[in-house]
Design a protein around this motif. Structure first.
Motif: not given
Ligand code: ATP
Ligand code: MG
Length: 631
Positions: A545-554, A557-564
């Motif tokens: 990730l560009r900002q490594s803390d963008a997937a800091a919480t579970p 992470r889940l939301a981003l995984e879904g987005d991708v």
């Protein structure tokens, strides 16, 4: 017909006349009697009977007109040093190095292995070998002893040139212990090791074998070593491929064809003028370093920048500071480096006076659209993607802007470069593909000047590996997938061994990666196929990730995984949707910055990663392991 189209057409239809003209760009001691000999395909001999020398053409030839012009600009942000050599000074140093090697008995046709950090002596050593007609084999500095031993045994060098240490990210990396271990492991022991002592790390000397370059150099300060005139097809060097897909292959390069191809490329592709300054931010251990740090800029009478350091130390502006200070006209690097810069403050791109810079060239890995757009807009300069391989030594696909500035298309390295009879073929039938039909990128023989003449010491492997994979045809295979659009632009879709087969649908890793990389949060991504009981294989993604803390919480992470997943769904369809998206802070790569997908795949399938001798950072593999284990 556009002017490039006719230029290209002539390079194929009137091959010999075309290259005979290009051959005038270099000096020949004896003119060639035949442009091309191709009566034993796929072995091509260019400029038969011609005698020349790479060092003469890169150095001596310029002395009457450019003795006081800059030839080599060395910048090390690792040791905070800079040194500039004029052509006269470069010539003196190369002669000292050549005399030193000759004093150790190095002769024409013998191999010299160069295991060096990015210091001027490495370039002197390469040119000194060329001067003597010796064959250099540069091994990326800092490679572990097993890598080194394998290459020593394959090249069987008479002498190894090395140094006490390199430096990476401000940390000294001692070379001598690795070298000693490499030689101990190897069967073919060199007679001598010539050492440059930078004063970075203590060095033990082996009595009778190890000699200090400083001592030899002092004995040869006024040396003038004549150039050994080589027949055009005599080898200039052996360079091993990056080893992304397996055991590295020793690419053997000729002399005359290489000189002509590089000199021509500087005019037609790199738009270079004598007196320009080229900054190829690569390493002499790779083909880009051989061709565009060392030989081509000097053949063209330019200054070349040799840089020891990373793109972001002391800060992300360092490259642009170098461009400003030395009035650099062409920069050449890899997309990987741009992705690294993309994680830095974009202000670095506008802080310096880049008015001298005309073009930025990128090669080595697919250039994804977001990265291409970011750097093009950030610099306000044309960005020229070009596609080639260690095997070819110079671009296969590109935009020959020196011939005609045809527009480029995002995501495409352009069109076949003059001299390359590029085909896209169906892997199963060997038939030519039509527009928009995906196939294996292949080249009809003879390969143009400058390309590999054979696998070092193994003609049979050359034929078998490269020329016998397309059914029913003698074609050189690139082992890359490609597609050509209606306008004749090519797109590289990944390597032929990176195919993911989901329920009978064959997907390229690269297509899915492109799609995921279009998500604004994603800096970099690798997609691989993982065995699946139901579908055969499924795609799995590892994203940085560009900002490594963008997937800091579970939850994040889940939301981003879904987005991708949604992005891939929308762009490529549900079959391509990755079954999982893992977030890591770095991806496993080779030392040359290429993704090691097969290592990631092995981990995902619970297999041994096998022989990863060119792995950059073992910690990246650990991250993949942890991610997979964490579920
Ligand atoms: P090995 O052959 O040992 O597995 P390698 O193929 O990584 O190693 P190189 O010769 O350094 O070694 O890399 C050439 C490959 O890099 C090409 O075949 C292609 O897959 C990739 N490549 C180079 N330039 C581009 C580009 N502009 N776009 C897409 N891919 C590129
Ligand atoms: Mg390859």
């Amino acid at each position: 017909m556009s002017s490039y189209a006719s230029f290209y057409a002539r390079s194929i239809a009137s091959r010999e006349a075309f290259w005979a003209e290009q051959a005038r760009l270099i000096d020949w001691e004896t003119p060639f009697s035949k442009v091309l000999e191709y009566d034993n395909p796929p072995f091509a001999k260019w400029f038969v009977g011609g005698r020349t020398n790479l060092c003469h053409n890169a150095v001596d030839r310029h002395l009457p007109s450019r003795a006081t012009q800059n030839a080599l600009i060395w910048v090390s942000t690792e040791t905070d040093q800079e040194r500039v050599y004029t052509y006269a000074e470069l010539s003196a140093e190369v002669n000292r190095m050549a005399a030193s090697l000759a004093s150790l008995g190095v002769k024409r046709g013998e191999r010299v292995l160069i295991y060096m950090p990015m210091i001027p002596e490495a370039l002197f050593a390469m040119l000194a070998c060329a001067r003597l007609g010796a064959i250099h084999s540069v091994v990326f500095g800092g490679f572990a002893s097993v890598n080194l031993a394998a290459r020593i045994d394959d090249a069987r060098p008479k002498v190894i040139v090395s140094a006490d240490a390199g430096s990476r990210n401000g940390k000294v990396v001692p070379y001598k212990p690795l070298l000693d271990e490499g030689i101990a492991l190897a069967k073919a022991k060199p007679a001598n090791v010539m050492l440059v002592d930078r004063g970075l790390a203590p060095m033990a000397r082996v009595e009778g074998r190890d000699v200090d370059y400083a001592v030899l150099r002092a004995q040869h300060m006024e040396a003038e070593v004549p150039c050994e005139w080589l027949e055009s097809s005599e080898p200039s060097y052996v360079l091993y491929t990056s080893g992304t897909t397996g055991k590295p292959k020793g690419v053997q390069r000729d002399t005359g064809g290489y000189a002509v191809a590089l000199a021509a490329s500087m005019q037609h592709i790199f738009c270079a003028q004598p007196g320009d300054t080229m900054f190829a931010a690569s390493d002499i251990g790779w083909v880009v370093g051989h061709s565009y740090i060392v030989y081509a800029p000097l053949l063209a009478g330019m200054a070349t920048v040799m840089y020891e350091g990373t793109p972001i130390r002391p800060d992300g502006g360092i490259w642009w500071r170098i461009v400003e200070k030395y009035r650099v006209t062409q920069v050449f690097t890899a997309p990987t480096a741009i992705r690294v810069l993309k994680k830095q403050d974009p202000a670095y791109l506008t802080q310096y006076d880049l008015s001298s810079l005309r073009l930025l060239f990128l090669a080595g890995e697919p250039l994804d659209e977001p990265t291409a757009r970011w750097i093009t807009e950030g610099l306000g300069k044309p960005v020229v993607d070009n596609y080639w391989q260690t095997e070819t030594g110079w671009p296969i696909l590109g935009i020959a802007r020196g011939v005609e500035v045809v527009p480029s298309k995002l995501g495409s390295p352009g069109m076949p470069v003059y001299g390359y009879d590029v085909k896209l073929v169906n892997e199963a039938t060997g038939e030519d593909c039509g527009p928009n039909e995906k196939g294996v990128l292949a080249i009809e023989g003879p390969l143009p000047p400058g390309c590999m003449s054979t696998v070092w010491g193994d003609d049979a492997r050359f034929v078998k590996t490269y020329w016998e994979t397309v059914p029913g045809r003698l074609l050189y295979s690139s082992f890359d997938w490609g597609v050509r659009d209606d306008d004749g632009y090519y797109f590289i879709l990944g390597r032929t061994d990176d195919v993911i087969n989901v329920a009978g649908h064959r997907l390229g890793s690269r297509e899915i990666e492109e799609s995921i990389a279009s998500h604004p949060a994603v800096a970099e991504v690798a997609v691989i196929g993982v065995q699946d009981a139901l579908k055969g294989q499924v795609a799995v993604a590892f994203a940085v990730l560009r900002q490594s803390d963008a997937a800091a919480t579970p939850e994040a992470r889940l939301a981003l995984e879904g987005d991708v997943m949604k992005i891939v769904d929308r762009q490529l369809g549900a079959v391509a949707r990755p079954a999982r998206v893992f977030f890591v802070s770095m991806l496993p790569k080779t030392r040359s910055g290429k993704l090691l997908r097969r290592a990631i795949q092995a981990i995902c399938e619970g297999r041994e990663t096998g022989d990863l001798i060119t792995l950059e950072d073992p910690a990246a593999l650990e991250q993949v392991r942890d991610a997979v284990r964490g579920g």
